[in-house]
Design an enzyme around this catalytic site. Structure first.
Site, PDB file in Angstrom:
ATOM      1  N   ARG A 172      -6.374 -10.320   6.342  1.00  0.00           N
ATOM      2  CA  ARG A 172      -7.492 -10.557   6.376  1.00  0.00           C
ATOM      3  C   ARG A 172      -8.088 -11.987   6.220  1.00  0.00           C
ATOM      4  O   ARG A 172      -7.426 -12.523   5.222  1.00  0.00           O
ATOM      5  CB  ARG A 172      -8.286  -9.475   5.315  1.00  0.00           C
ATOM      6  N   ARG A 215     -14.299 -13.326  -5.024  1.00  0.00           N
ATOM      7  CA  ARG A 215     -14.169 -11.853  -5.193  1.00  0.00           C
ATOM      8  C   ARG A 215     -14.319 -11.163  -6.437  1.00  0.00           C
ATOM      9  O   ARG A 215     -14.805 -10.251  -7.003  1.00  0.00           O
ATOM     10  CB  ARG A 215     -13.549 -11.088  -3.997  1.00  0.00           C
ATOM     11  N   LYS A 256      -7.800   0.978  -3.840  1.00  0.00           N
ATOM     12  CA  LYS A 256      -8.757   1.945  -3.497  1.00  0.00           C
ATOM     13  C   LYS A 256      -8.532   2.334  -2.200  1.00  0.00           C
ATOM     14  O   LYS A 256      -8.525   3.754  -1.893  1.00  0.00           O
ATOM     15  CB  LYS A 256     -10.165   1.326  -3.548  1.00  0.00           C
ATOM     16  N   ARG A 296      -1.360  -8.698   1.025  1.00  0.00           N
ATOM     17  CA  ARG A 296      -2.051  -7.476   1.628  1.00  0.00           C
ATOM     18  C   ARG A 296      -1.775  -8.130   3.392  1.00  0.00           C
ATOM     19  O   ARG A 296      -2.087  -8.973   3.680  1.00  0.00           O
ATOM     20  CB  ARG A 296      -3.489  -7.322   1.286  1.00  0.00           C
ATOM     21  N   ARG A 332     -21.352  -1.158  -5.663  1.00  0.00           N
ATOM     22  CA  ARG A 332     -20.623  -2.372  -6.220  1.00  0.00           C
ATOM     23  C   ARG A 332     -21.704  -2.796  -7.193  1.00  0.00           C
ATOM     24  O   ARG A 332     -21.476  -4.094  -7.807  1.00  0.00           O
ATOM     25  CB  ARG A 332     -20.234  -3.260  -4.844  1.00  0.00           C
TER      26      ARG A 332
HETATM   27  P1  ADP Z   1     -11.445  -5.186  -1.087  1.00  0.00           P
HETATM   28  O1  ADP Z   1     -10.619  -4.170  -0.368  1.00  0.00           O
HETATM   29  O2  ADP Z   1     -10.903  -6.331  -1.473  1.00  0.00           O
HETATM   30  O3  ADP Z   1     -12.191  -4.490  -2.370  1.00  0.00           O
HETATM   31  P2  ADP Z   1     -13.575  -4.477   0.664  1.00  0.00           P
HETATM   32  O4  ADP Z   1     -13.026  -4.481   2.112  1.00  0.00           O
HETATM   33  O5  ADP Z   1     -14.174  -3.406   0.262  1.00  0.00           O
HETATM   34  O6  ADP Z   1     -12.714  -5.461  -0.143  1.00  0.00           O
HETATM   35  O7  ADP Z   1     -14.867  -5.471   1.014  1.00  0.00           O
HETATM   36  C1  ADP Z   1     -14.692  -6.726   1.732  1.00  0.00           C
HETATM   37  C2  ADP Z   1     -16.245  -7.477   1.608  1.00  0.00           C
HETATM   38  O8  ADP Z   1     -17.035  -6.731   2.171  1.00  0.00           O
HETATM   39  C3  ADP Z   1     -16.627  -7.724   0.302  1.00  0.00           C
HETATM   40  O9  ADP Z   1     -15.889  -8.962  -0.330  1.00  0.00           O
HETATM   41  C4  ADP Z   1     -18.017  -7.876   0.310  1.00  0.00           C
HETATM   42  O10 ADP Z   1     -18.501  -9.309   1.018  1.00  0.00           O
HETATM   43  C5  ADP Z   1     -18.389  -6.798   1.498  1.00  0.00           C
HETATM   44  N1  ADP Z   1     -18.646  -5.442   0.806  1.00  0.00           N
HETATM   45  C6  ADP Z   1     -18.108  -4.370   0.798  1.00  0.00           C
HETATM   46  N2  ADP Z   1     -18.487  -3.337   0.265  1.00  0.00           N
HETATM   47  C7  ADP Z   1     -19.685  -3.852  -0.459  1.00  0.00           C
HETATM   48  C8  ADP Z   1     -20.677  -3.304  -1.255  1.00  0.00           C
HETATM   49  N3  ADP Z   1     -20.725  -2.104  -1.446  1.00  0.00           N
HETATM   50  N4  ADP Z   1     -21.658  -4.419  -1.395  1.00  0.00           N
HETATM   51  C9  ADP Z   1     -21.751  -5.642  -0.988  1.00  0.00           C
HETATM   52  N5  ADP Z   1     -20.876  -5.947  -0.385  1.00  0.00           N
HETATM   53  C10 ADP Z   1     -19.746  -5.307   0.059  1.00  0.00           C
HETATM   54  P1  ADP Z   2      -8.459  -2.086  -2.520  1.00  0.00           P
HETATM   55  O1  ADP Z   2      -8.845  -1.350  -1.320  1.00  0.00           O
HETATM   56  O2  ADP Z   2      -8.657  -1.785  -3.654  1.00  0.00           O
HETATM   57  O3  ADP Z   2      -8.932  -3.810  -2.285  1.00  0.00           O
HETATM   58  P2  ADP Z   2      -5.791  -2.032  -1.031  1.00  0.00           P
HETATM   59  O4  ADP Z   2      -5.625  -0.562  -1.543  1.00  0.00           O
HETATM   60  O5  ADP Z   2      -6.014  -2.464  -0.020  1.00  0.00           O
HETATM   61  O6  ADP Z   2      -6.787  -2.406  -2.392  1.00  0.00           O
HETATM   62  O7  ADP Z   2      -4.378  -2.595  -1.751  1.00  0.00           O
HETATM   63  C1  ADP Z   2      -4.190  -4.076  -2.016  1.00  0.00           C
HETATM   64  C2  ADP Z   2      -2.916  -4.523  -1.811  1.00  0.00           C
HETATM   65  O8  ADP Z   2      -2.073  -3.880  -2.946  1.00  0.00           O
HETATM   66  C3  ADP Z   2      -2.288  -3.835  -0.483  1.00  0.00           C
HETATM   67  O9  ADP Z   2      -1.514  -4.837   0.139  1.00  0.00           O
HETATM   68  C4  ADP Z   2      -1.478  -2.361  -0.800  1.00  0.00           C
HETATM   69  O10 ADP Z   2      -0.471  -2.443  -0.176  1.00  0.00           O
HETATM   70  C5  ADP Z   2      -1.109  -3.284  -2.395  1.00  0.00           C
HETATM   71  N1  ADP Z   2      -0.950  -2.145  -3.462  1.00  0.00           N
HETATM   72  C6  ADP Z   2      -1.853  -0.986  -3.102  1.00  0.00           C
HETATM   73  N2  ADP Z   2      -1.477  -0.159  -4.275  1.00  0.00           N
HETATM   74  C7  ADP Z   2      -0.278  -0.825  -4.736  1.00  0.00           C
HETATM   75  C8  ADP Z   2       0.389  -0.482  -5.902  1.00  0.00           C
HETATM   76  N3  ADP Z   2       0.433   0.571  -6.799  1.00  0.00           N
HETATM   77  N4  ADP Z   2       1.651  -1.495  -6.159  1.00  0.00           N
HETATM   78  C9  ADP Z   2       1.639  -2.476  -5.650  1.00  0.00           C
HETATM   79  N5  ADP Z   2       0.987  -2.687  -4.444  1.00  0.00           N
HETATM   80  C10 ADP Z   2       0.038  -2.011  -4.302  1.00  0.00           C
END
Ligand code: ADP
Ligand code: ADP
Ligand code: ZN
Length: 214
Positions: A161, A172, A14, A128, A89
Site C-alpha cells: 500500500r 498514522r 484488525k 504488509r 476513529r
Molecule cells: P490501517 O489498516 O493501517 O489501520 P485503514 O485501511 O483502516 O488503515 O485506513 C487507511 C486510511 O484510510 C487511514 O490512514 C485514513 O486516512 C483513512 N481512514 C480509514 N478509516 C477512517 C476513519 N474511520 N476515519 C478517518 N479516516 C479513515
Molecule cells: P490493521 O488492519 O490493524 O492495520 P492488519 O490486519 O492489516 O492490521 O495487519 C498488519 C500487518 O501485520 C499485516 O501484514 C499482517 O499480515 C500482519 N499481522 C497481523 N497479525 C499479526 C500477528 N499476530 N503477528 C505478526 N504479524 C501480524
C-alpha cells in the site's frame, strides 16, 4: 445482534482478524479503509475528497466517513451483525455511531481492544502486502504467501500500500494516539470493552477473540 468494533492502532491486526471472523460468524466486515480505497480507485467524488488525507496518513473528515458507514449499516447483510474495522476513529465518529445504531435498531455488543507493543507496529506495517483481487493480507516475514508476491487464495499479485511507508506510518501512529486512543475512555464505562493481547500467533489471537464472542 453481534455488532463488534475492532479497535487498535494501524498494524494491530484488525483486518486480519476481521477477515477470519466474518467467515466464522457469517457477518460482514465493514472496513472504512477498504471502502475509501475502493472509492479512490474508482475515482468517485468521495474518493477525490479522501485521497489527499489518506496519502498523507491523516484522517478523512468525520462527516465523510460517518456518511459511508451509515449507508453501509443500513444494508440487509448487516441484519445479524457486523464487524467494524477502522471505525470509529474519533470521538465524533463514536457519537455518530451511537446515534446511527439506535436509529437502525442495532447494537454494539463488544469493543475488542487489540493491544500490541507500539514498537512492533512499524515492522508489521512496513512488511504488509495486500491482495488487490480479494483483499487478503500478508506479511513478508510473519505471514508470507506460499508463492512470493502472489495471493494464496486468488493468485492475484500482491502490492504494498502507498501509505505503508515509514514516514506516512509515523503520521498514522501519531494520529492514532491523538484522535483514536481516547475512544478507550469513551467506551470504558459501557461494559463492552474486552482487551485482546494481539502479539503472537494470528491463530492464537483469533482463538482468544472467539472465546470472548461465544
Ligand atoms: P490501517 O489498516 O493501517 O489501520 P485503514 O485501511 O483502516 O488503515 O485506513 C487507511 C486510511 O484510510 C487511514 O490512514 C485514513 O486516512 C483513512 N481512514 C480509514 N478509516 C477512517 C476513519 N474511520 N476515519 C478517518 N479516516 C479513515
Ligand atoms: P490493521 O488492519 O490493524 O492495520 P492488519 O490486519 O492489516 O492490521 O495487519 C498488519 C500487518 O501485520 C499485516 O501484514 C499482517 O499480515 C500482519 N499481522 C497481523 N497479525 C499479526 C500477528 N499476530 N503477528 C505478526 N504479524 C501480524
Ligand atoms: Zn487474493
Amino acid at each position: 445482534m453481534m455488532g463488534i468494533i475492532l479497535l487498535g492502532p494501524p498494524g494491530a491486526g484488525k483486518g486480519t482478524q476481521a477477515k477470519k471472523l466474518t467467515q466464522a460468524f457469517a457477518i460482514p466486515q465493514i472496513s472504512t479503509g477498504d471502502m475509501l480505497r475502493a472509492a479512490v480507485k474508482a475515482g468517485t467524488t468521495l474518493g477525490k475528497q479522501a485521497k489527499a488525507f489518506m496519502d498523507a496518513g491523516g484522517l478523512v473528515p468525520d462527516e465523510v466517513v460517518i456518511g459511508i458507514v451509515k449507508e453501509r449499516l443500513a444494508e440487509p447483510d448487516c441484519g445479524k451483525g457486523f464487524i467494524l474495522d477502522g471505525f470509529p476513529r474519533t470521538i465524533p465518529q463514536a457519537e455518530a455511531l451511537d446515534r446511527v445504531t439506535k436509529e437502525l435498531g442495532k447494537e454494539i455488543r463488544f469493543v475488542l481492544s487489540l493491544e500490541v507493543d507500539q514498537n512492533d507496529l512499524m515492522e508489521r506495517l512496513c512488511g504488509r502486502r495486500t491482495c488487490t483481487g480479494c483483499g487478503a493480507m500478508y506479511h513478508v516475514k510473519f505471514n508470507p504467501p506460499k508463492a512470493e508476491g502472489k495471493c494464496d487464495k486468488c493468485g492475484t499479485a500482491l502490492i504494498q500500500r502507498d501509505d505503508d511507508k515509514e514516514e506516512t506510518i509515523t503520521n498514522r501512529l501519531a494520529n492514532y494516539n491523538k484522535a483514536t486512543a481516547p475512544l478507550l475512555d469513551y467506551y470504558r464505562n459501557t461494559g463492552k470493552i474486552r482487551s485482546v493481547m494481539a502479539s503472537g500467533e494470528i491463530d492464537a489471537i483469533y482463538a482468544a477473540i472467539v472465546k470472548i464472542l461465544r
